[in-house]
Motif scaffolding. Structure first.
Motif, mmCIF file in Angstrom:
data_model
loop_
_atom_site.group_PDB
_atom_site.id
_atom_site.type_symbol
_atom_site.label_atom_id
_atom_site.label_comp_id
_atom_site.label_asym_id
_atom_site.label_seq_id
_atom_site.Cartn_x
_atom_site.Cartn_y
_atom_site.Cartn_z
ATOM 1 N N ASN A 104 1.042 -1.140 -0.030
ATOM 2 C CA ASN A 104 0.079 0.143 -0.008
ATOM 3 C C ASN A 104 0.865 1.255 -0.085
ATOM 4 O O ASN A 104 0.413 2.353 -0.657
ATOM 5 C CB ASN A 104 -0.993 -0.047 1.201
ATOM 6 C CG ASN A 104 -2.100 -1.087 1.132
ATOM 7 O OD1 ASN A 104 -2.298 -1.655 0.028
ATOM 8 N ND2 ASN A 104 -2.533 -1.403 2.179
ATOM 9 N N VAL A 105 2.054 1.279 1.138
ATOM 10 C CA VAL A 105 2.865 2.418 0.686
ATOM 11 C C VAL A 105 3.372 2.755 -0.605
ATOM 12 O O VAL A 105 3.440 3.789 -1.270
ATOM 13 C CB VAL A 105 3.901 2.199 1.802
ATOM 14 C CG1 VAL A 105 5.123 3.239 1.924
ATOM 15 C CG2 VAL A 105 3.478 1.959 3.247
ATOM 16 N N CYS A 106 3.772 1.390 -1.360
ATOM 17 C CA CYS A 106 4.362 1.662 -2.713
ATOM 18 C C CYS A 106 3.182 2.090 -3.555
ATOM 19 O O CYS A 106 3.449 3.245 -4.532
ATOM 20 C CB CYS A 106 4.750 0.362 -3.446
ATOM 21 S SG CYS A 106 5.887 -0.448 -2.371
ATOM 22 N N VAL A 107 2.002 1.764 -3.521
ATOM 23 C CA VAL A 107 1.098 2.122 -4.355
ATOM 24 C C VAL A 107 0.614 3.949 -4.216
ATOM 25 O O VAL A 107 0.885 4.627 -4.982
ATOM 26 C CB VAL A 107 -0.293 1.490 -3.890
ATOM 27 C CG1 VAL A 107 -1.628 2.560 -4.689
ATOM 28 C CG2 VAL A 107 -0.498 0.280 -4.682
ATOM 29 N N LEU A 108 0.655 4.094 -3.026
ATOM 30 C CA LEU A 108 0.527 5.761 -2.442
ATOM 31 C C LEU A 108 1.794 6.594 -2.900
ATOM 32 O O LEU A 108 1.630 7.693 -3.701
ATOM 33 C CB LEU A 108 0.588 6.005 -1.014
ATOM 34 C CG LEU A 108 -0.901 5.286 -0.389
ATOM 35 C CD1 LEU A 108 -0.759 5.549 1.075
ATOM 36 C CD2 LEU A 108 -2.036 6.232 -1.085
ATOM 37 N N VAL A 109 2.895 6.008 -2.760
ATOM 38 C CA VAL A 109 4.266 6.940 -3.230
ATOM 39 C C VAL A 109 4.302 6.863 -4.708
ATOM 40 O O VAL A 109 4.531 7.751 -5.419
ATOM 41 C CB VAL A 109 5.512 6.125 -2.607
ATOM 42 C CG1 VAL A 109 6.880 6.633 -3.569
ATOM 43 C CG2 VAL A 109 5.427 6.346 -1.113
ATOM 44 N N PHE A 110 4.057 5.971 -5.417
ATOM 45 C CA PHE A 110 3.840 5.849 -7.023
ATOM 46 C C PHE A 110 2.957 6.901 -7.425
ATOM 47 O O PHE A 110 3.135 7.648 -8.463
ATOM 48 C CB PHE A 110 3.746 4.386 -7.537
ATOM 49 C CG PHE A 110 4.867 3.623 -7.364
ATOM 50 C CD1 PHE A 110 5.336 3.077 -9.099
ATOM 51 C CD2 PHE A 110 5.807 3.346 -6.601
ATOM 52 C CE1 PHE A 110 6.689 2.674 -9.045
ATOM 53 C CE2 PHE A 110 7.024 2.338 -7.012
ATOM 54 C CZ PHE A 110 7.089 2.092 -8.355
ATOM 55 N N GLY A 111 1.905 6.993 -6.608
ATOM 56 C CA GLY A 111 0.774 7.658 -7.089
ATOM 57 C C GLY A 111 1.018 9.300 -6.800
ATOM 58 O O GLY A 111 0.667 9.975 -7.749
ATOM 59 N N PHE A 112 1.752 9.563 -5.682
ATOM 60 C CA PHE A 112 2.073 10.842 -5.579
ATOM 61 C C PHE A 112 3.284 11.186 -6.616
ATOM 62 O O PHE A 112 3.240 12.433 -6.910
ATOM 63 C CB PHE A 112 2.530 10.952 -4.081
ATOM 64 C CG PHE A 112 1.577 10.822 -3.083
ATOM 65 C CD1 PHE A 112 0.244 11.467 -3.262
ATOM 66 C CD2 PHE A 112 1.940 10.440 -1.843
ATOM 67 C CE1 PHE A 112 -0.756 11.186 -2.339
ATOM 68 C CE2 PHE A 112 0.830 10.239 -0.882
ATOM 69 C CZ PHE A 112 -0.402 10.655 -0.899
ATOM 70 N N ASN A 113 3.960 10.213 -6.754
ATOM 71 C CA ASN A 113 5.268 10.587 -7.856
ATOM 72 C C ASN A 113 4.414 10.763 -9.180
ATOM 73 O O ASN A 113 4.893 11.924 -9.736
ATOM 74 C CB ASN A 113 5.958 9.518 -7.625
ATOM 75 C CG ASN A 113 7.605 9.638 -8.852
ATOM 76 O OD1 ASN A 113 7.178 9.327 -9.860
ATOM 77 N ND2 ASN A 113 8.406 10.030 -8.539
ATOM 78 N N SER A 114 3.733 10.107 -9.512
ATOM 79 C CA SER A 114 3.055 9.989 -10.938
ATOM 80 C C SER A 114 2.248 11.266 -10.905
ATOM 81 O O SER A 114 2.187 12.094 -12.072
ATOM 82 C CB SER A 114 2.199 8.912 -11.060
ATOM 83 O OG SER A 114 1.527 9.119 -12.326
ATOM 84 N N GLY A 115 1.767 11.723 -9.802
ATOM 85 C CA GLY A 115 0.946 13.162 -9.967
ATOM 86 C C GLY A 115 1.685 14.135 -10.259
ATOM 87 O O GLY A 115 1.232 15.228 -10.890
#
Length: 236
Positions: A104-115
């Protein structure tokens, strides 16, 4: 050639007879899950940031929001993904007292980075839309926000689809760093097979082939979507 056949036999023994394929399937699932959900989060965040950055700055609130968005984009574009994962998992979460699974941490970090990246892509797409579209929406009585979300942004998405596809491909490839925080991806799966067989040539070769196939499939899907959009444009 004979030596390679022996390596292949050892790989197959670990992969099939010792259930290594289960780890590979889990890693493949996690890789796609992180990339797809991360991109979805990134599109939402990036669209909101892009809208904030293109709206008129004649009031105080838009200027404050623009400053925050500029800082956000600069921070995530200026640091490597692996650093963001490590800081998020080992620094930020312990400081705020949150215990979250590594996936879940990876999903969030990837999401914030992609944003951060999507925001620049989307901003360029919005600026590429004819300004007359905004003027037409306002002329028929729509508010700035409604005109932006219902008229300008959909047209911008058509313009940026190829670039958005490249962002998705980048996320797929960057999932190879999630093992730094203990998440299971394709690298972890094939590293397990290599560690148990004491032979890494074939596992890493197969891993590379899987990444190539994933990127090829993603590229094909993007081309199909582009073709579909071009057909709809011709019908209109």
């Amino acid at each position: 050639m004979e030596n390679f056949d022996k390596k292949l036999d050892v790989f197959w023994q670990i992969f099939y007879n010792q259930n290594g394929y289960i780890k590979v399937l889990t890693g493949l699932h996690n890789t796609l899950y992180i990339a797809i959900v991360g991109l979805a989060i990134g599109i939402v965040i990036g669209t909101l940031i892009a809208i904030v950055r293109v709206i008129p700055k004649d009031k105080r609130l838009p200027r404050i929001l623009n400053g925050f968005c500029t800082f956000y984009v600069g921070m995530f574009r200026g640091t490597p993904m692996v650093v963001q994962l490590l800081v998020g998992y080992y620094v930020i979460l312990p400081l705020i007292g949150v215990n979250m699974p590594a996936l879940n941490v990876c999903v969030l970090v990837f999401g914030f980075n992609s944003g951060a990246y999507v925001s620049e892509i989307m901003r360029g797409g919005i600026l590429s839309v004819d300004p007359g579209q905004m003027e037409a929406g306002r002329a028929v009585g729509l508010s700035y926000g409604v005109t932006m979300l219902k008229i300008v942004v959909p047209q911008a998405i058509k313009n940026i689809l190829p670039t958005m596809g490249n962002e998705f491909i980048t996320l797929i490839k960057e999932t190879s760093v999630v093992s730094f925080v203990g998440a299971a991806d394709l690298y972890v799966a094939f590293n397990y097979i290599g560690s148990n067989s004491y032979e890494f040539m074939v596992p890493y070769l197969v891993m590379a082939i899987i990444y190539i196939v994933l990127v090829a499939l993603a590229s094909m899907l993007i081309r199909l979507m582009e073709r579909s959009l071009r057909k709809s444009d011709r019908r209109n």
